[in-house]
Design a protein around this motif. Sequence first.
Motif, PDB file in Angstrom:
ATOM      1  N   THR A 153      16.051   0.092  -4.811  1.00 23.38           N
ATOM      2  CA  THR A 153      15.102   1.204  -4.864  1.00 23.38           C
ATOM      3  C   THR A 153      14.776   1.630  -3.442  1.00 23.38           C
ATOM      4  OG1 THR A 153      14.073   0.366  -6.898  1.00 23.38           O
ATOM      5  CG2 THR A 153      12.798   1.952  -5.607  1.00 23.38           C
ATOM      6  N   VAL A 154      14.698   2.931  -3.212  1.00 21.32           N
ATOM      7  CA  VAL A 154      14.193   3.488  -1.959  1.00 21.32           C
ATOM      8  C   VAL A 154      12.921   4.243  -2.299  1.00 21.32           C
ATOM      9  CG1 VAL A 154      14.651   5.002   0.003  1.00 21.32           C
ATOM     10  CG2 VAL A 154      16.537   3.751  -1.069  1.00 21.32           C
ATOM     11  N   ALA A 155      11.778   3.779  -1.794  1.00 19.93           N
ATOM     12  CA  ALA A 155      10.514   4.407  -2.185  1.00 19.93           C
ATOM     13  C   ALA A 155       9.411   4.028  -1.205  1.00 19.93           C
ATOM     14  CB  ALA A 155      10.106   3.966  -3.597  1.00 19.93           C
ATOM     15  N   ARG A 156       8.397   4.867  -1.126  1.00 25.74           N
ATOM     16  CA  ARG A 156       7.177   4.514  -0.406  1.00 25.74           C
ATOM     17  C   ARG A 156       6.469   3.390  -1.161  1.00 25.74           C
ATOM     18  NH1 ARG A 156       6.930  10.146  -0.808  1.00 25.74           N
ATOM     19  NH2 ARG A 156       5.473   9.904  -2.537  1.00 25.74           N
ATOM     20  N   LEU A 157       6.007   2.403  -0.441  1.00 26.84           N
ATOM     21  CA  LEU A 157       5.289   1.295  -1.071  1.00 26.84           C
ATOM     22  C   LEU A 157       3.801   1.437  -0.800  1.00 26.84           C
ATOM     23  CD1 LEU A 157       7.704  -1.659  -0.169  1.00 26.84           C
ATOM     24  CD2 LEU A 157       7.768  -0.085  -2.117  1.00 26.84           C
ATOM     25  N   TRP A 158       3.249   2.565  -1.215  1.00 30.80           N
ATOM     26  CA  TRP A 158       1.824   2.828  -1.031  1.00 30.80           C
ATOM     27  C   TRP A 158       1.079   2.498  -2.308  1.00 30.80           C
ATOM     28  CZ3 TRP A 158       2.636   8.467   1.109  1.00 30.80           C
ATOM     29  CH2 TRP A 158       3.245   8.386   2.365  1.00 30.80           C
ATOM     30  N   ASP A 202       0.966   5.084  -4.877  1.00 32.28           N
ATOM     31  CA  ASP A 202       2.244   5.536  -5.432  1.00 32.28           C
ATOM     32  C   ASP A 202       2.891   4.479  -6.317  1.00 32.28           C
ATOM     33  OD1 ASP A 202       2.127   7.990  -4.265  1.00 32.28           O
ATOM     34  OD2 ASP A 202       3.504   7.547  -2.625  1.00 32.28           O
ATOM     35  N   ILE A 203       2.088   3.740  -7.069  1.00 34.32           N
ATOM     36  CA  ILE A 203       2.684   2.696  -7.916  1.00 34.32           C
ATOM     37  C   ILE A 203       3.556   3.306  -9.012  1.00 34.32           C
ATOM     38  CG2 ILE A 203       0.834   1.048  -7.464  1.00 34.32           C
ATOM     39  CD1 ILE A 203      -0.225   1.661 -10.284  1.00 34.32           C
ATOM     40  N   ASP A 222       7.034  -2.284  -9.044  1.00 35.42           N
ATOM     41  CA  ASP A 222       6.428  -3.430  -9.724  1.00 35.42           C
ATOM     42  C   ASP A 222       7.021  -3.617 -11.125  1.00 35.42           C
ATOM     43  OD1 ASP A 222       5.240  -1.054 -10.601  1.00 35.42           O
ATOM     44  OD2 ASP A 222       3.276  -1.958 -10.917  1.00 35.42           O
ATOM     45  N   VAL A 223       7.341  -2.525 -11.801  1.00 32.78           N
ATOM     46  CA  VAL A 223       7.947  -2.617 -13.129  1.00 32.78           C
ATOM     47  C   VAL A 223       9.323  -3.288 -13.042  1.00 32.78           C
ATOM     48  CG1 VAL A 223       8.803  -1.300 -15.105  1.00 32.78           C
ATOM     49  CG2 VAL A 223       6.697  -0.596 -13.959  1.00 32.78           C
ATOM     50  N   SER A 229      10.306   6.025 -12.533  1.00 31.07           N
ATOM     51  CA  SER A 229       9.214   6.684 -11.815  1.00 31.07           C
ATOM     52  C   SER A 229       8.729   7.916 -12.554  1.00 31.07           C
ATOM     53  CB  SER A 229       9.719   7.051 -10.411  1.00 31.07           C
ATOM     54  OG  SER A 229       8.702   7.614  -9.625  1.00 31.07           O
ATOM     55  N   GLN A 230       7.857   8.659 -11.897  1.00 30.39           N
ATOM     56  CA  GLN A 230       7.429   9.993 -12.336  1.00 30.39           C
ATOM     57  C   GLN A 230       7.597  10.933 -11.158  1.00 30.39           C
ATOM     58  OE1 GLN A 230       3.392   9.222 -14.012  1.00 30.39           O
ATOM     59  NE2 GLN A 230       4.223  10.099 -15.888  1.00 30.39           N
TER      60      GLN A 230
END
Length: 388
Positions: A206-211, A214-215, A220-221, A288-289
């Motif tokens: 996964t490439v994503a902001r870990l803020w 922004d869950i 986490d899923v 995600s959404q």
Amino acid sequence: MPNSKNTVDYVFVFLEIFAREGGIQSYVKDILRAYLELFDSAEGKSAEIFLLRDSSKCENPFSSDRLQFHYLKTLPPWLGRVKLALALWAGLLFRRPQHVFCGHINLAPLVQVFCQCLGIPYTVLTYGKEVWEPLPPKQLQALQQADSIWTIGRYSRDRVCQSNGISAEKVRLLPCVVDGTIFDRDRKPPHLLEKYNLGNAKVLMTVARLWSGDIYKGVDVTIRALPEIARVFPEVKYLVIGRGDDLPRLQKLAADLGVGDRVIFAGFIATEDLPDHYRVADAYIMPSQEGFGIVYLEAMASGIPVLSGDADGSIDPLQDGKLGWRVPHRDVDAVARACIEILNGLSDRADPRCNGEWLRECTLAKFGKETLRQKLKQLLEEAEKVKT
């Protein structure tokens, strides 16, 4: 003929482009790149770009005689907003552009007031969640009175129209795209396999902001799904690329579930190093959404199968599920089942969604760079015909 030095064709106003990384920033950079490719210096299509939160210290590869940038970042933030208002008003008053493009709904009320005072048509660019719910009165009025609205995909178009009483006829699609010369198929880079100890692993990524805000990205899923996936694929590991204040919670979650040794938090990775990291992956997982999800395009252009949420803008890059798995974005069991299907599909090659060459061809056919150039050209021509 080129405009005189006292006039400008277009004005763009953005919150920021260069100070931080993210999907919106990447998308805007693609637009600027397409703009420069469309209009060489002989065509005289000049633009000024006002940036609220960027400073002149930011690296900017787009500055040219076609694009002039105004950096307004100032502390305290309220002073920066004042500087933006003064600079934008002066620019519109004295340069009289044909059209103004407002790069975020938060800036739309200011743009509306100035443009309507001066009789200049304006367009609002939208991306995703920021317009999916009913807007505050001033933002709603600015959106409703815009001459047009640009958004990135069908899902965001439908949400903004349903939530805010916008006619779909006013909305134009300007899709995200991917550069197939940068993101392409190749073998797994040995230096990264060694760096992350992934030699014999089945790698989810996964490439994503870990803020913490922004869950919805679903890291986490996916971590919660790992124990079930590992029962079928004991060699599975999860490579997470990104940074943010939610990292300690995610690390603790992985440890508590007994999969801490399976999750590699790689932190921030520079843009130029991302293509090699995609090649490490066996599957790209982000339930995600998203307003769209450029990362899905990057993965598929790299020949990597993808998993997304099933109620968001990923409907466009995954082409209604034709190219990947779409599951309820907070459903751990559904994510686990889909990941197992993908990894099985990579082994038996029975599912076309696991065919890397086919994924790449389908992705670039619809979302290659030329698509953005031609669509931008069409929308700018439409904007030039608008009269207030």
